[in-house]
Enzyme design. Structure first.
Site, mmCIF file in Angstrom:
data_model
loop_
_atom_site.group_PDB
_atom_site.id
_atom_site.type_symbol
_atom_site.label_atom_id
_atom_site.label_comp_id
_atom_site.label_asym_id
_atom_site.label_seq_id
_atom_site.Cartn_x
_atom_site.Cartn_y
_atom_site.Cartn_z
ATOM 1 N N ARG A 51 0.842 -1.214 0.000
ATOM 2 C CA ARG A 51 0.000 0.000 0.000
ATOM 3 C C ARG A 51 0.870 1.254 0.000
ATOM 4 N NH1 ARG A 51 -2.264 1.485 4.611
ATOM 5 N NH2 ARG A 51 -2.799 -0.650 5.199
ATOM 6 N N TYR A 102 -16.156 18.786 -14.288
ATOM 7 C CA TYR A 102 -16.612 17.406 -14.451
ATOM 8 C C TYR A 102 -17.674 17.096 -13.372
ATOM 9 C CZ TYR A 102 -16.552 12.435 -13.614
ATOM 10 O OH TYR A 102 -16.934 11.150 -13.370
ATOM 11 N N ASP A 173 -7.261 20.395 -13.097
ATOM 12 C CA ASP A 173 -7.604 19.115 -13.718
ATOM 13 C C ASP A 173 -7.212 19.220 -15.188
ATOM 14 O OD1 ASP A 173 -8.833 16.958 -15.004
ATOM 15 O OD2 ASP A 173 -10.506 16.902 -13.586
ATOM 16 N N LYS A 198 -8.316 8.411 -19.169
ATOM 17 C CA LYS A 198 -8.655 9.000 -20.460
ATOM 18 C C LYS A 198 -7.443 8.968 -21.397
ATOM 19 C CE LYS A 198 -12.491 9.710 -18.185
ATOM 20 N NZ LYS A 198 -12.822 10.930 -17.483
HETATM 21 C C1 PLP Z 1 -13.343 11.260 -16.173
HETATM 22 C C2 PLP Z 1 -12.909 12.511 -15.516
HETATM 23 C C3 PLP Z 1 -12.623 12.540 -14.147
HETATM 24 C C4 PLP Z 1 -12.834 11.340 -13.243
HETATM 25 O O1 PLP Z 1 -11.881 10.357 -13.492
HETATM 26 P P1 PLP Z 1 -12.151 8.770 -13.218
HETATM 27 O O2 PLP Z 1 -10.886 8.166 -13.698
HETATM 28 O O3 PLP Z 1 -13.379 8.394 -13.980
HETATM 29 O O4 PLP Z 1 -12.358 8.617 -11.744
HETATM 30 C C5 PLP Z 1 -12.154 13.723 -13.608
HETATM 31 N N1 PLP Z 1 -11.991 14.838 -14.373
HETATM 32 C C6 PLP Z 1 -12.276 14.841 -15.686
HETATM 33 C C7 PLP Z 1 -12.103 16.098 -16.474
HETATM 34 C C8 PLP Z 1 -12.748 13.693 -16.306
HETATM 35 O O5 PLP Z 1 -13.049 13.712 -17.614
#
Ligand code: PLP
Length: 378
Positions: A51, A102, A173, A198
Site C-alpha cells: 500500500r 466534471y 484538472d 482517459k
Molecule cells: C473522467 C474525468 C474525471 C474522473 O476520473 P475517473 O478516472 O473516472 O475517476 C475527472 N476529471 C475529468 C475532467 C474527467 O473527464
C-alpha cells in the site's frame, strides 16, 4: 528500481516518454518494468508494504511526473486523485471551482459542502475578472480547462497569480489537455490532477488517476493520503497506463488533427445549433438542433461512433451529456460530447453526417424515454 529521467531536461517530451521508467540498460535487464504482483516486501528496505509503494507505480509516475514537471503520485481513479487534493483543504475552508467542472468533481464538492467539511463557490472559470473578484478567503482554486463538456477555457497563469495573491492553492484538472498541450505547473499551479483513465492510458481498458505537484511538501501529503486512505492503483493498471502513455504524442497528434478537421466540416450543418471546439485537443461538443430527442436519436444511429461515456480512447465515442441526471442544467439538453479517436477522418465524418442527416425521420429508436443514470458519467 526503474531508471529515472535525471539527465533528460534537454530532451523532447516524445523522447522522454519513451525512455522514462525503464530498467537500466544492462545485460539481461527486461525492456519494461515488470508487473510487481506482491502485497509485501522483505523487511528492512524503503517499501515494506504494497500500500506504500510498488516499482510498477514508480515507472509510470516517473514518466508522467517528468512530462508535467513535478512529482507524480498515482491513484486508483481520477476521483481518488481529486479526493486526495480536496483533503488538503482545511476544515471549513472555501474552494472556488468552475460551475462546469466534471460532474463527479461537482458531486464530490457538493457532498463535502453538505456535510460542512468545506464551502464551495462556483464560478464561470472562463471569466478571469469574476473569478479574481471571488478569491478573498479561498483556500483552494480548482481549475478545469477545457471544461468537461462545455469546453470553456481558463486563463491559467492569470488565475494562478490572482489565487496566490490571496494565499490560495491552485489545482488544475488537466485531463482534457494532457501535459503535451498544457503544463499548469510551469504557470505556477501547485497541483495537477489527471483522470489517467482517459488520454494517458488511451485504450479504454484502465481506470486510474494521478496528482502531480512541484512541491515536495505537497507531494508528501498526497503520498501520505494514498498510504492512509488506500486508493492505490493496481500494478497491472499502472503497467497498462505506462504502455499507453508512451504513445500519447502520436495518438494525440492524430486525434487532434482529425478533431480539427471534423469541427470545420461540421460547422453550419443544418441539424446543429452549435459546434464547440476550443482549437486544441480532441474533444468536440456539438449542440443538436431540437434538443434531447434528436440528440438521443443521433447516438443510436451511427455505426462507427460508439455511444458510451468516457473519452480519450483510440475509439471514437460520443454521448448526450444531459442523459446523466447530475449533469449541470446549464449544459444544453442537446449537447453531445464527441471524443475523437484514431479512425480515418473521412469514415468518422461520413458516419456522423449520415446519422445527422437522418434526424428529421423520428424512426423507432429505443432508449430516449428512459430516465438517465443517477451517478456522474465520465
Ligand atoms: C473522467 C474525468 C474525471 C474522473 O476520473 P475517473 O478516472 O473516472 O475517476 C475527472 N476529471 C475529468 C475532467 C474527467 O473527464
Amino acid at each position: 528500481m526503474p531508471d529515472s529521467t535525471s539527465a533528460a531536461p534537454a530532451l523532447h517530451p516524445e523522447t522522454r516518454l519513451i525512455i522514462a521508467g525503464r530498467p537500466p540498460h544492462e545485460p539481461d535487464q527486461p525492456m519494461n518494468v515488470p508487473v510487481h504482483l506482491t502485497s509485501t516486501y522483505v523487511a528492512g528496505g524503503d517499501l515494506e508494504y504494497a500500500r506504500y509503494g510498488n516499482p510498477s507505480w514508480t515507472a509510470f509516475e516517473d514518466a508522467l511526473g517528468g512530462l508535467e514537471g513535478g512529482r507524480c503520485t498515482s491513484f486508483a481513479s481520477g476521483m481518488a486523485a481529486i479526493t486526495a487534493v480536496l483533503d488538503l483543504v482545511p476544515e471549513g475552508g472555501t474552494v472556488v471551482a468552475p460551475r462546469h467542472s466534471y460532474t463527479g468533481t461537482v458531486a464530490q464538492l457538493d457532498q463535502l459542502a453538505s456535510k460542512g467539511r468545506l464551502r464551495v463557490d462556483y464560478v464561470d472559470i472562463s471569466d478571469t475578472a469574476a473569478v479574481a473578484a471571488s478569491l478573498a478567503g479561498a483556500a483552494l482554486v480548482w481549475i478545469e480547462s477545457p471544461t468537461n463538456p462545455a469546453l470553456e477555457i481558463a486563463e491559467i497563469p492569470e488565475l494562478v497569480a490572482a489565487a496566490h495573491e490571496h494565499g490560495a492553492l491552485v489545482a488544475v484538472d488537466n485531463t482534457f489537455a494532457t501535459p503535451l498541450l498544457q503544463r499548469p505547473l510551469e504557470s505556477g499551479a501547485d497541483l495537477v490532477v489527471h483522470s489517467a483513465t482517459k488520454y494517458i492510458s488511451g485504450h479504454s481498458d484502465v481506470l486510474m488517476g494521478a496528482v502531480i505537484t512541484a512541491s515536495d511538501e505537497l507531494s508528501e501529503k498526497i503520498v501520505a493520503h494514498r498510504s492512509l486512505f488506500g486508493a492505490i492503483p493496481g500494478p497491472f493498471e499502472t503497467y497498462l497506463a505506462l504502455r499507453g502513455l508512451r504513445t500519447l504524442p502520436v495518438r494525440l497528434e492524430r486525434a487532434q488533427a482529425t478533431a480539427r478537421e471534423l469541427a470545420t466540416r461540421l460547422a453550419g450543418h443544418d441539424e446543429l445549433d452549435e459546434v464547440r471546439y476550443p482549437g486544441f485537443g480532441a474533444i468536440i461538443s456539438i449542440v443538436v438542433r431540437g434538443g434531447k430527442e434528436p440528440a438521443d436519436r443521433l447516438v443510436q444511429r451511427t455505426a462507427l461512433w460508439v455511444h458510451a461515456t468516457s473519452l480519450g480512447g483510440v475509439e471514437s465515442t460520443f454521448e448526450r451529456r444531459r442523459r446523466w441526471q447530475l449533469e449541470q442544467p446549464t449544459i444544453p439538453d442537446g449537447l453531445v460530447r464527441l471524443s475523437v479517436g484514431l479512425e480515418h477522418v473521412d469514415d468518422l465524418h461520413r458516419d456522423l453526417v449520415a446519422a445527422l442527416d437522418s434526424l428529421s425521420d423520428p424512426g423507432d429508436d429505443r432508449g430516449s424515454a428512459l430516465p438517465g443514470p443517477s451517478a456522474p458519467g465520465a
